[in-house]
Scaffold this active site. Structure first.
Site, short mmCIF file in Angstrom:
data_model
loop_
_atom_site.label_atom_id
_atom_site.label_comp_id
_atom_site.label_asym_id
_atom_site.label_seq_id
_atom_site.Cartn_x
_atom_site.Cartn_y
_atom_site.Cartn_z
N GLY A 5 -14.00 -1.55 -6.51
CA GLY A 5 -15.30 -0.98 -6.15
C GLY A 5 -15.29 -0.11 -4.92
O GLY A 5 -16.35 0.17 -4.37
N ARG B 192 0.85 -1.20 0.00
CA ARG B 192 0.00 0.00 0.00
C ARG B 192 0.89 1.25 0.00
O ARG B 192 1.98 1.26 0.58
CB ARG B 192 -0.84 -0.03 1.27
CG ARG B 192 -1.80 1.12 1.48
CD ARG B 192 -3.00 1.00 0.63
NE ARG B 192 -4.10 1.86 1.10
CZ ARG B 192 -5.13 2.20 0.32
NH1 ARG B 192 -5.20 1.76 -0.93
NH2 ARG B 192 -6.09 2.95 0.79
N THR C 37 -10.32 0.19 -9.63
CA THR C 37 -9.25 -0.55 -8.99
C THR C 37 -9.26 -1.82 -9.78
O THR C 37 -10.14 -2.01 -10.61
CB THR C 37 -9.62 -0.76 -7.51
OG1 THR C 37 -9.48 0.48 -6.84
CG2 THR C 37 -8.80 -1.80 -6.80
N SER D 221 -7.77 1.09 3.63
CA SER D 221 -8.25 0.60 2.35
C SER D 221 -9.45 -0.32 2.55
O SER D 221 -9.66 -0.87 3.62
CB SER D 221 -7.13 -0.18 1.67
OG SER D 221 -7.59 -0.79 0.48
O1 DON Z 1 -8.06 1.21 -1.17
C1 DON Z 1 -9.23 1.50 -1.35
O2 DON Z 1 -10.14 1.11 -0.65
C2 DON Z 1 -9.59 2.37 -2.53
N1 DON Z 1 -8.48 3.21 -2.87
C3 DON Z 1 -9.98 1.49 -3.64
C4 DON Z 1 -10.39 2.27 -4.84
C5 DON Z 1 -11.29 1.53 -5.70
O3 DON Z 1 -11.65 0.42 -5.48
C6 DON Z 1 -11.74 2.33 -6.86
N2 DON Z 1 -12.81 1.73 -7.50
N3 DON Z 1 -12.96 0.67 -7.89
#
Ligand code: DON
Length: 587
Positions: free
Chosen positions: A491, A123, A399, A470
């Site tokens: 998501g 991360r 993501t 996250s």
């Molecule tokens: O780490 C996280 O929870 C977010 N940065 C994830 C971002 C994400 O899933 C974007 N959309 N799908």
């Protein structure tokens, strides 16, 4: 190679006959004893959606070019980690809105020899000069967009270090070999798909602010269109440097210089020391049990694993098969449970290196029972009675998750990201590398929601070298100590509930991965106090839910799972139909 449905074994799908007319005791009177797992049986004739089947290895990713690269590595004798690293680099080229070198993520690695699963944390980290109030103005209000579309939005990337670490520790091939297909793809280019073109068009404004970004993703002042060729020469060159010098090229060498120069030009915070100090962390996964299966998932700084297990614990005393798939009773039970889990998330979750996360307490069955005792089938608890907060709209879906299982039974689940579509939209100088906007996952100010409507407090406040909380939830479900399900999803806030429903569909409703992925999903995250549903729920069910007090919102599709199931040494996989570019292949 298997890319289409073939099926040899067939049994009987259960459950449908049980759905109608069953009365259920109020939740308060529930028995804490877990309901026995249904005898999961599959019925070829009953299934509408069918998985890809293979016997020697399988990859499920969101982009067919990356899937092909991963499968090729497996066929050449590489193990699941070799393939996962090759896919990680390939997606940085082929899925530039989420795949990345300039972001970060998590990898679950199950080593079949030791039987151990390791959670690899790559991360992003906050730069040393980051500070708690960096996204606030003089009046103490959050400055719109600062944590998303400026150089201050960028966390110190972890992907390159994570990929190198995994390959050195668990892989069997040299870095030059697994990165080579991605270099060629960047050098030669590929045809932009409809969904990539749509994502580029939707992000035109943030991408169009930066010349370095436009030089790659725009032509004649407009984002590339479906059918155009996307060539990424600078990215190919950066990956060549990484192939030669390893992750040092990124953290200490020429790429580090390019990132730092980019920051210098636009008041960004990342320094050479920040890059040199970046650390990958091997963590003990968070573990739980559900109806005789073991759930092994990502611990903090992800909230995903803890809350999936917490919700499964609350569900275990209930027979969902009797309540019925996506019936109003099941949706009520699960949504009320989701609300309680997300309320806890806002309070207790953050980087465990900075504040204590009560992981044991949150994942204990006793705590789950005490929380579930406050739930009623008849009356929805308004979220404000659970804890206060402010609603916020949902954001993009960018993501990516991929799953790999090799011929020996090693399994890898990776979720990594730039955060929003194309991250900050900033390409660092001539590196060809898009930089994340992961700093938005911190709580800019207690009680103020981030891009996913999630709120947080002290545990997730910005601090130097801290990792933002996250929701990414790469997860393995084990049966008799061996991987049975390998899954995960993008998501944002909806990742956790998507993974939960994938597990429930697989265990409680006995679905194959194709059926599990193709079933409509719902989501509640406590705040906003809204039950979000995909299309596909019957109006009757929605009317019943409304009567109970839910504010129901029909919203775009949620999550995009990439799931592989292993049953009797046969691999069954499926790429979520919510992304038309996803492909599962095996051999
Ligand atoms: O780490 C996280 O929870 C977010 N940065 C994830 C971002 C994400 O899933 C974007 N959309 N799908």
């Amino acid at each position: 190679m298997s890319i289409q449905f073939k099926r040899s074994t067939v049994v009987t799908f259960l459950g449908l006959a049980l759905l109608a007319g069953v009365s259920v005791a109020p939740l308060q009177a529930k028995t804490p004893a877990p309901v026995a797992p249904p005898q999961v049986q599959y019925d070829y004739d009953m299934d509408i959606f069918h998985p890809v089947i293979a016997h020697n290895g399988m990859v499920a990713t969101e982009q067919h070019l990356a899937s092909a690269i991963g499968l090729d590595i497996l066929k050449k004798g590489g193990n699941a980690v070799d393939a996962a690293v090759a896919i990680g680099f390939a997606l940085a080229v082929a899925l530039p809105n989420a795949g990345n070198l300039g972001g970060g993520g998590f990898m679950m690695v199950h080593d079949k020899d030791s039987g151990q699963t390791i959670a690899l944390d790559f991360r992003e980290m906050a730069p040393a000069k980051a500070s708690r109030d960096m996204y606030l103005d003089e009046k103490g209000d959050v400055v719109a967009g600062r944590s998303l579309y400026t150089h201050l939005a960028v966390g110190v990337p972890g992907t390159v270090a994570g990929m190198e670490h995994a390959l050195k520790k668990w892989g069997s091939m040299p870095l030059e070999q697994v990165i080579q297909p991605a270099i060629e793809l960047a050098e030669n280019g590929y045809i932009v798909s409809n969904s990539l073109a749509e994502n580029l068009a939707a992000t035109k404004e943030s991408l169009g602010k930066w010349d370095t970004t436009k030089a790659i993703f725009f032509r004649d002042g407009e984002p590339l269109k479906a059918g155009d060729l996307l060539v990424q020469k600078d990215l190919a060159e950066s990956m060549r440097l990484i192939a030669k010098e390893g992750a040092d090229a990124f953290y200490k060498g020429k790429i580090a210089d390019q990132i730092v120069a980019e920051m210098g030009k636009h008041d960004g915070l990342i320094t050479k020391e920040d890059l040199a100090n970046y650390k990958v962390v091997e963590r003990e996964p968070v573990k739980g049990t559900y109806r005789g299966y073991e759930v092994v998932s990502m611990p903090p700084p992800s909230s995903g694993g803890i809350h999936v297990i917490q919700m499964l614990n609350m569900l275990e005393p209930h027979d969902l098969n009797v309540l019925g798939l996506n019936s109003s009773k099941t949706v009520t039970l699960v949504a009320e449970i989701m609300k309680r889990a997300y309320a806890d998330r806002s309070e207790y979750l953050g980087d465990p290196d900075f504040s204590q996360v009560p992981q044991k307490g949150l994942t204990s069955k006793a705590y789950a029972n005490s929380l579930a005792n406050t739930i009623s089938f008849d009356k929805v608890t308004p979220s404000k009675e659970i804890l206060p907060g402010k609603p916020q709209p949902y954001e993009s879906d960018q993501t990516t998750h991929y799953s790999v299982v090799d011929k020996d039974g090693n399994a890898v689940a990776v979720t990594y990201t730039l955060n929003l579509n194309f991250g900050s939209g900033i390409v660092a100088g001539e590196s060809g590398i898009l930089l994340n906007n992961e700093m938005d996952d911190f709580s800019a100010k207690p009680g103020v929601p981030n891009a996913f409507g999630l709120i947080g407090g002290d545990a997730n406040a910005v601090e130097p070298a801290k990792r933002p909380l996250s929701s990414m939830t790469p997860t393995l479900v084990l049966k008799d100590g061996k991987p049975w399900l390998v899954t995960g999803s993008p998501g944002g806030a909806r990742i956790i509930t998507t993974v939960l429903q994938t597990i429930l569909n697989s265990i409680d409703f006995g679905m194959n991965p194709a059926e599990a992925a193709s079933t409509p999903r719902f989501h509640h995250q406590w705040l906003p106090d809204e039950l979000r549903v995909e299309k596909g729920f019957s109006p009757d069910t929605l009317a019943l839910l409304k009567e109970k007090g839910y504010d129901i919102a029909l919203k775009p599709a949620m999550g995009r799972t990439q799931t592989i199931q292993v049953r009797d040494n046969v691999l069954y996989g499926y790429s979520d139909p919510r992304n038309p570019d996803g492909v599962t292949i095996g051999y």
